[in-house]
Design an enzyme around this catalytic site. Structure first.
Site, mmCIF file in Angstrom:
data_model
loop_
_atom_site.group_PDB
_atom_site.id
_atom_site.type_symbol
_atom_site.label_atom_id
_atom_site.label_comp_id
_atom_site.label_asym_id
_atom_site.label_seq_id
_atom_site.Cartn_x
_atom_site.Cartn_y
_atom_site.Cartn_z
ATOM 1 N N ARG A 165 89.197 90.912 30.089
ATOM 2 C CA ARG A 165 90.344 91.622 29.540
ATOM 3 C C ARG A 165 91.529 90.667 29.428
ATOM 4 O O ARG A 165 91.702 89.763 30.257
ATOM 5 C CB ARG A 165 90.724 92.825 30.419
ATOM 6 C CG ARG A 165 89.781 94.008 30.288
ATOM 7 C CD ARG A 165 89.886 94.640 28.909
ATOM 8 N NE ARG A 165 89.009 95.812 28.742
ATOM 9 C CZ ARG A 165 87.799 95.769 28.216
ATOM 10 N NH1 ARG A 165 87.280 94.596 27.846
ATOM 11 N NH2 ARG A 165 87.098 96.873 28.050
ATOM 12 N N HIS A 212 87.782 89.660 20.005
ATOM 13 C CA HIS A 212 87.182 90.680 20.883
ATOM 14 C C HIS A 212 85.827 91.138 20.337
ATOM 15 O O HIS A 212 85.588 92.332 20.129
ATOM 16 C CB HIS A 212 88.125 91.879 21.039
ATOM 17 C CG HIS A 212 87.880 92.641 22.310
ATOM 18 N ND1 HIS A 212 88.876 93.303 22.988
ATOM 19 C CD2 HIS A 212 86.748 92.859 23.032
ATOM 20 C CE1 HIS A 212 88.372 93.895 24.061
ATOM 21 N NE2 HIS A 212 87.080 93.640 24.104
#
Length: 306
Positions: free
Chosen positions: A221, A269
């Site tokens: 993250r 991502h």
């Protein structure tokens, strides 16, 4: 009793189609078009508006569309007693392992250097067995990445909060063993869950404990990383660079310093992306278990935050 989808970042229709294909009679709605909030008991979500769950007085289960659940846990208004689940999917896991291997090989062999720098001069390279890869986080994704790296002749160390023995992995655990783990990590891979304890863990203090010229890979993250500290440690020569797939703000702003840095590789991502068709069976299984008041699969601990 209804099944609701709340998603601000993913097209809910793709999920509706996949759910209906496997259970045609399923009553599904997509937020914010909810006719009877009191009927909603099961919510499938990704990056919901905070406070949205409080509209459903009979909510029993909140299911994440992916492996991450920080987008749910971070909402202070989650009703008490509601169970939270996450996705554990073989395809998602394999995709992550392949992606981590790819970034390690890209770093080893300088695959993008010559094109990006228009430089024909060959660079020296290392082989997998020459380096130690350290994986922070030995959950499902971390173990899969470790096994993939080992099969490709990398030396792998792992660190986690509590002890866990994994075949072929030199494991470290707890704060007392973190420094020893770091000093043996030529490539550091972050696959930790994002919690109040792990937020900002990738910082200057941690980077200073890595060997000189260590390389960072963050596929966990964006909030794990203190961005200014990474730039500082690359620019002062302690770190050789980084491969980043996750960011504090996504999409990454076009004027962000990472885009301009030749030693930072950026991907949007994409390390592992949930495929609704492979995930829907476990969602429907948990929906049935909820109706039968049976234990759910892939439950999340609110106390641990993962």
């Amino acid at each position: 009793m209804s099944f609701l989808i709340i998603s601000t970042a993913r097209d809910p229709q793709v999920w509706i189609d996949a759910l209906k294909q496997q259970q045609p009679d399923l009553e599904i709605e997509a937020y914010p078009e909810v006719k009877h909030p009191e009927k909603v008991e099961f919510v499938l979500t990704w990056k919901h508006p905070h406070g949205a769950f409080s509209q459903f007085p009979n909510l029993k289960v909140i299911a994440s569309m992916g492996a991450g659940i920080d987008h749910i846990i971070n909402d202070p208004d989650i009703p008490e007693g509601v169970q939270i689940t996450r996705v554990i999917d073989e395809q998602l896991t394999e995709d992550m392992a392949v992606f981590v291997l790819s970034l390690c090989l890209e770093h080893l062999r300088n695959l993008s250097f010559h094109h990006c720098n228009r430089n024909w001069e060959p660079l020296p390279y290392k082989r997998p067995e020459d380096l130690q890869v350290g994986i922070m986080g030995l959950g499902v994704l971390g173990v899969a990445a470790a096994e993939k790296l080992i099969r490709n002749k990398f030396n792998v160390n792992g660190w986690r909060k509590t002890r866990k023995d994994i075949l072929g992995v030199n494991t470290y655990y707890g704060e007392d063993q973190l420094e020893d783990f770091l000093k043996n990590s030529d490539i550091l891979v972050c696959l930790l869950p994002l919690t109040s304890e792990t937020e900002n863990i990738l910082n200057r203090e941690l980077f200073q404990k890595l060997p000189k010229d260590a390389y960072l890979i963050n596929v966990a993250r964006g909030n794990h990383l203190v961005e200014e500290d990474l730039l500082e440690m690359i620019d002062n020569g302690h770190l050789s660079g980084a491969g980043l797939d996750v960011f504090r703000q996504e999409p990454l702003p076009k004027d962000h310093a990472f885009w301009k840095h030749e030693k930072i590789k950026i991907t949007p991502h994409i390390a592992s992306v949930t495929n609704p068709e492979t995930v829907v069976p476990q969602l429907l299984d948990n929906f049935r278990k909820m109706k039968n008041e049976s234990p759910l699969n892939n439950l999340v601990s609110r106390e641990k935050e993962y």
